[in-house]
Design a protein around this motif. Structure first.
Motif, PDB file in Angstrom:
ATOM      1  N   VAL A 230       0.824  -1.213   0.000  1.00 50.49           N
ATOM      2  CA  VAL A 230       0.000   0.000   0.000  1.00 50.49           C
ATOM      3  C   VAL A 230       0.854   1.258   0.000  1.00 50.49           C
ATOM      4  O   VAL A 230       0.374   2.337  -0.336  1.00 50.49           O
ATOM      5  CB  VAL A 230      -0.939   0.010   1.233  1.00 50.49           C
ATOM      6  N   HIS A 231       2.143   1.151   0.358  1.00 52.25           N
ATOM      7  CA  HIS A 231       2.985   2.343   0.442  1.00 52.25           C
ATOM      8  C   HIS A 231       3.718   2.617  -0.866  1.00 52.25           C
ATOM      9  O   HIS A 231       4.581   3.482  -0.908  1.00 52.25           O
ATOM     10  CB  HIS A 231       3.997   2.193   1.577  1.00 52.25           C
ATOM     11  N   VAL A 232       3.431   1.869  -1.938  1.00 54.52           N
ATOM     12  CA  VAL A 232       4.047   2.182  -3.233  1.00 54.52           C
ATOM     13  C   VAL A 232       3.281   3.351  -3.844  1.00 54.52           C
ATOM     14  O   VAL A 232       2.210   3.178  -4.410  1.00 54.52           O
ATOM     15  CB  VAL A 232       4.019   0.967  -4.173  1.00 54.52           C
ATOM     16  N   ASP A 233       3.790   4.539  -3.693  1.00 54.43           N
ATOM     17  CA  ASP A 233       3.111   5.726  -4.206  1.00 54.43           C
ATOM     18  C   ASP A 233       4.137   6.601  -4.918  1.00 54.43           C
ATOM     19  O   ASP A 233       5.119   6.102  -5.442  1.00 54.43           O
ATOM     20  CB  ASP A 233       2.407   6.495  -3.076  1.00 54.43           C
ATOM     21  N   ARG A 234       3.909   7.909  -4.914  1.00 52.94           N
ATOM     22  CA  ARG A 234       4.742   8.810  -5.714  1.00 52.94           C
ATOM     23  C   ARG A 234       6.210   8.752  -5.313  1.00 52.94           C
ATOM     24  O   ARG A 234       7.088   8.830  -6.156  1.00 52.94           O
ATOM     25  CB  ARG A 234       4.200  10.237  -5.572  1.00 52.94           C
ATOM     26  N   SER A 235       6.502   8.625  -4.025  1.00 58.88           N
ATOM     27  CA  SER A 235       7.900   8.661  -3.583  1.00 58.88           C
ATOM     28  C   SER A 235       8.241   7.504  -2.668  1.00 58.88           C
ATOM     29  O   SER A 235       9.167   7.585  -1.890  1.00 58.88           O
ATOM     30  CB  SER A 235       8.180   9.994  -2.865  1.00 58.88           C
ATOM     31  N   ALA A 239      11.329   2.663  -0.499  1.00 54.28           N
ATOM     32  CA  ALA A 239      10.934   2.045   0.771  1.00 54.28           C
ATOM     33  C   ALA A 239      10.237   0.717   0.545  1.00 54.28           C
ATOM     34  O   ALA A 239      10.426  -0.242   1.307  1.00 54.28           O
ATOM     35  CB  ALA A 239      10.026   2.999   1.545  1.00 54.28           C
ATOM     36  N   ALA A 240       9.435   0.639  -0.521  1.00 49.60           N
ATOM     37  CA  ALA A 240       8.740  -0.615  -0.819  1.00 49.60           C
ATOM     38  C   ALA A 240       9.726  -1.711  -1.189  1.00 49.60           C
ATOM     39  O   ALA A 240       9.573  -2.872  -0.785  1.00 49.60           O
ATOM     40  CB  ALA A 240       7.737  -0.393  -1.952  1.00 49.60           C
ATOM     41  N   LEU A 241      10.771  -1.366  -1.935  1.00 49.48           N
ATOM     42  CA  LEU A 241      11.790  -2.356  -2.290  1.00 49.48           C
ATOM     43  C   LEU A 241      12.549  -2.815  -1.055  1.00 49.48           C
ATOM     44  O   LEU A 241      12.897  -4.001  -0.924  1.00 49.48           O
ATOM     45  CB  LEU A 241      12.758  -1.767  -3.319  1.00 49.48           C
ATOM     46  N   ALA A 242      12.822  -1.881  -0.123  1.00 50.81           N
ATOM     47  CA  ALA A 242      13.489  -2.268   1.115  1.00 50.81           C
ATOM     48  C   ALA A 242      12.631  -3.224   1.930  1.00 50.81           C
ATOM     49  O   ALA A 242      13.117  -4.233   2.467  1.00 50.81           O
ATOM     50  CB  ALA A 242      13.829  -1.013   1.930  1.00 50.81           C
ATOM     51  N   ASP A 243      11.342  -2.935   2.024  1.00 49.43           N
ATOM     52  CA  ASP A 243      10.435  -3.840   2.737  1.00 49.43           C
ATOM     53  C   ASP A 243      10.328  -5.183   2.043  1.00 49.43           C
ATOM     54  O   ASP A 243      10.201  -6.232   2.692  1.00 49.43           O
ATOM     55  CB  ASP A 243       9.045  -3.206   2.851  1.00 49.43           C
ATOM     56  N   VAL A 258      19.081  -5.195  -0.313  1.00 47.69           N
ATOM     57  CA  VAL A 258      18.575  -4.047  -1.078  1.00 47.69           C
ATOM     58  C   VAL A 258      19.562  -2.915  -0.884  1.00 47.69           C
ATOM     59  O   VAL A 258      19.673  -2.345   0.205  1.00 47.69           O
ATOM     60  CB  VAL A 258      17.164  -3.645  -0.616  1.00 47.69           C
ATOM     61  N   ASN A 259      20.316  -2.610  -1.917  1.00 46.58           N
ATOM     62  CA  ASN A 259      21.309  -1.539  -1.839  1.00 46.58           C
ATOM     63  C   ASN A 259      20.617  -0.184  -1.746  1.00 46.58           C
ATOM     64  O   ASN A 259      19.396  -0.071  -1.885  1.00 46.58           O
ATOM     65  CB  ASN A 259      22.235  -1.595  -3.055  1.00 46.58           C
ATOM     66  N   ASP A 260      21.404   0.836  -1.510  1.00 43.18           N
ATOM     67  CA  ASP A 260      20.837   2.182  -1.369  1.00 43.18           C
ATOM     68  C   ASP A 260      20.146   2.582  -2.667  1.00 43.18           C
ATOM     69  O   ASP A 260      20.789   2.993  -3.641  1.00 43.18           O
ATOM     70  CB  ASP A 260      21.938   3.186  -1.024  1.00 43.18           C
ATOM     71  N   TYR A 276       7.840  -2.181  -9.101  1.00 40.30           N
ATOM     72  CA  TYR A 276       7.843  -3.031  -7.900  1.00 40.30           C
ATOM     73  C   TYR A 276       7.528  -4.477  -8.263  1.00 40.30           C
ATOM     74  O   TYR A 276       8.186  -5.412  -7.775  1.00 40.30           O
ATOM     75  CB  TYR A 276       6.824  -2.500  -6.892  1.00 40.30           C
ATOM     76  N   ARG A 277       6.546  -4.689  -9.141  1.00 39.12           N
ATOM     77  CA  ARG A 277       6.173  -6.054  -9.513  1.00 39.12           C
ATOM     78  C   ARG A 277       7.292  -6.735 -10.298  1.00 39.12           C
ATOM     79  O   ARG A 277       7.502  -7.953 -10.153  1.00 39.12           O
ATOM     80  CB  ARG A 277       4.890  -6.032 -10.342  1.00 39.12           C
ATOM     81  N   ILE A 278       8.002  -5.982 -11.120  1.00 38.07           N
ATOM     82  CA  ILE A 278       9.133  -6.566 -11.848  1.00 38.07           C
ATOM     83  C   ILE A 278      10.195  -7.029 -10.862  1.00 38.07           C
ATOM     84  O   ILE A 278      10.733  -8.144 -10.972  1.00 38.07           O
ATOM     85  CB  ILE A 278       9.707  -5.551 -12.851  1.00 38.07           C
TER      86      ILE A 278
END
Length: 377
Positions: A230-235, A239-243, A258-260, A276-278
Motif C-alpha cells: 500500500v505504500h508504493v506511491d509517488r515517492s 521504501a517498498a523495495l526495502a520492505d 537491497v542496496n541504497d 515493484y512487480r518486476i
C-alpha cells in the motif's frame, strides 16, 4: 553567415516532420470524408477531373502529351471508392485521350492509333490493380494495428483488474483477518494474565497460544504487503523495495540485500507498481529456481535513465527461458516493461547467476503519464 545557414537548416529539419504529420492527417481526413460519400458522387467528381485533363491534353496536342496525369483521377477513384470505380475511370481516360489527340496524332492508320489506345488502356488497368493492392495492404495494416491496440488495451485491462483484485485481497487481509487475529491475540493475553493471577497451570499454554497468534499476525501482514504494497506511491518505491527485501529474507531465509536505492519521485502510481512487480517477480524467480544464496536489488538514476537491477549468484537461466519467456511470470515482466516503454534485460552474470535489469527514461515515464491522463479524460 555560417551560423545563419545552420540555424536555417535546423529550422527546416524541425519543420519537415510537422509538415509531414499535417499532410498525413489532412490526407486521412479527406480519405475518410470521401469514402463516406456515395459511389456516384465520387465517380462524378473523377469524371470532371478526367475531362479537365482531356481538355488540357487537347490544347497541348500530341507532342506535349498529358497522358501520365490521367493516373491521378484513377488513383483517387480506386483509393476512395474501389476497383470498379477505378476501372470505369480508366476506360473513360482512354476514351478521352483518344478524342483529345485524334486530330494531332502522328499515326498513319486508324489501326495504329487504336493499338496505341489498347496499350494505354492496359497501362491504366495496371495502375488500377496496383492501387487496389496498395489500398488492400493499407487496410490490412490498419486492421493489424487496430488488433494490436485492442490486444494491448486488453492486456492493460487484465493487469489493471489483477492489480485491483490484489489490492482488495491485500486490504481485506490486512484490515480484516489481521485485525481479527490481533484481537484474538489480545484476548489470549488477557486470558493468560487472568490464569496466571489465579495460579492455574494452563496460563503457560495460553501464553504459547498468544505467541503463536502474534507470529501468525506478523506473517499475515507480510503476506498482505506482498500482495499489495500500500505504500508504493509517488515517492515510496525505494521504501517498498526495502520492505520487499526484508519480507522475502524472513520468509525464505535467503539474504535479500537491497542496496541504497535512489528515491525517484514518480507521478504515476502505476509506474511505481510496475517497477515493484518486476523486482518482486525477479526476486521470487531467483529464490525459487536459481538456488541462489544471495540476491541483490539496486535502483539507480544516471543521465535521466532509471535502472532497476536484480542480481543473484545462482545457477542461472537457460537461454531458451530467457528468450521465449515461457513462464507466466516472465511474460508478465515483459508486458510490464513494455507498458513502461522500458527495456527489460535478462542476462547471465560474469561470476555466475542471473541479472534482471529494467531501464527506462524518465522522459518516457512523463509522456506515459500524460497519455494515461488523456485516455482517462
Amino acid at each position: 553567415m555560417e551560423n545563419e545557414a545552420m540555424n536555417a537548416s535546423t529550422i527546416t529539419a524541425a519543420c519537415e516532420p510537422v509538415m509531414a504529420t499535417r499532410l498525413s492527417r489532412w490526407w486521412a481526413g479527406t480519405t475518410n470524408a470521401m469514402r463516406s460519400q456515395s459511389f456516384w458522387l465520387t465517380i462524378a467528381v473523377m469524371m470532371m477531373v478526367t475531362l479537365g485533363i482531356g481538355w488540357l491534353d487537347f490544347i497541348t496536342g500530341f507532342e506535349v502529351t498529358l497522358f501520365v496525369f490521367y493516373g491521378i483521377p484513377i488513383f483517387l477513384a480506386v483509393w476512395w471508392t474501389g476497383t470498379r470505380a477505378g476501372l470505369f475511370i480508366a476506360v473513360l481516360s482512354g476514351v478521352v485521350w483518344w478524342l483529345a489527340n485524334m486530330t494531332t496524332n502522328p499515326y498513319e492508320t486508324q489501326l495504329g492509333y487504336a493499338w496505341a489506345l489498347v496499350n494505354r488502356l492496359v497501362y491504366l488497368c495496371v495502375v488500377v490493380f496496383a492501387v487496389t493492392a496498395l489500398r488492400n495492404k493499407q487496410e490490412a495494416d490498419e486492421a493489424r494495428i487496430l488488433m494490436l491496440e485492442e490486444r494491448r488495451q486488453l492486456e492493460k485491462d487484465i493487469v489493471s483488474v489483477s492489480e485491483h483484485e490484489q489490492q482488495r485481497i491485500g486490504q481485506d487481509l490486512h484490515d480484516g483477518i489481521c485485525q481479527q487475529l490481533a484481537a484474538i491475540g489480545c484476548a489470549a493475553r488477557v486470558l493468560a494474565e487472568d490464569l496466571q493471577a489465579q495460579g492455574v497451570q494452563a496460563a503457560h499454554d495460553a501464553s504459547l497460544i498468544e505467541g503463536s497468534l502474534q507470529q501468525v499476525v506478523m506473517e499475515a501482514r507480510n503476506l498482505a504487503r506482498g500482495i499489495f504494497p500500500v505504500h508504493v506511491d509517488r515517492s515510496g518505491l525505494a521504501a517498498a523495495l526495502a520492505d520487499l527485501g526484508k519480507m522475502m529474507s524472513r520468509l525464505t531465509g535467503i539474504p535479500i540485500v537491497v542496496n541504497d536505492c535512489v528515491d525517484v519521485p514518480l507521478d504515476a502510481p502505476e509506474v511505481s507498481m510496475h517497477l515493484y512487480r518486476i523486482a518482486q517477480e525477479a526476486v521470487a524467480n531467483a529464490v525459487k529456481h536459481s538456488g541462489a544464496t544471495e540476491v541483490q536489488v539496486t535502483m539507480k538514476l544516471e543521465d535521466e535513465m532509471l535502472e532497476l537491477r536484480v542480481e543473484d549468484n545462482g545457477k542461472g537461466m537457460p537461454n531458451i527461458s530467457r528468450t521465449r519467456g515461457e513462464g507466466m511470470g516472465l511474460r508478465t515482466m515483459h508486458y510490464r516493461a513494455q507498458a513502461l516503454q522500458a527495456v527489460l534485460g535478462i542476462e547471465p552474470r560474469t561470476l555466475g547467476g542471473t541479472m534482471v535489469s529494467c531501464r527506462v527514461k524518465l522522459k518516457d515515464l512523463k509522456e506515459l503519464k500524460h497519455l494515461n491522463d488523456h485516455e482517462e479524460n
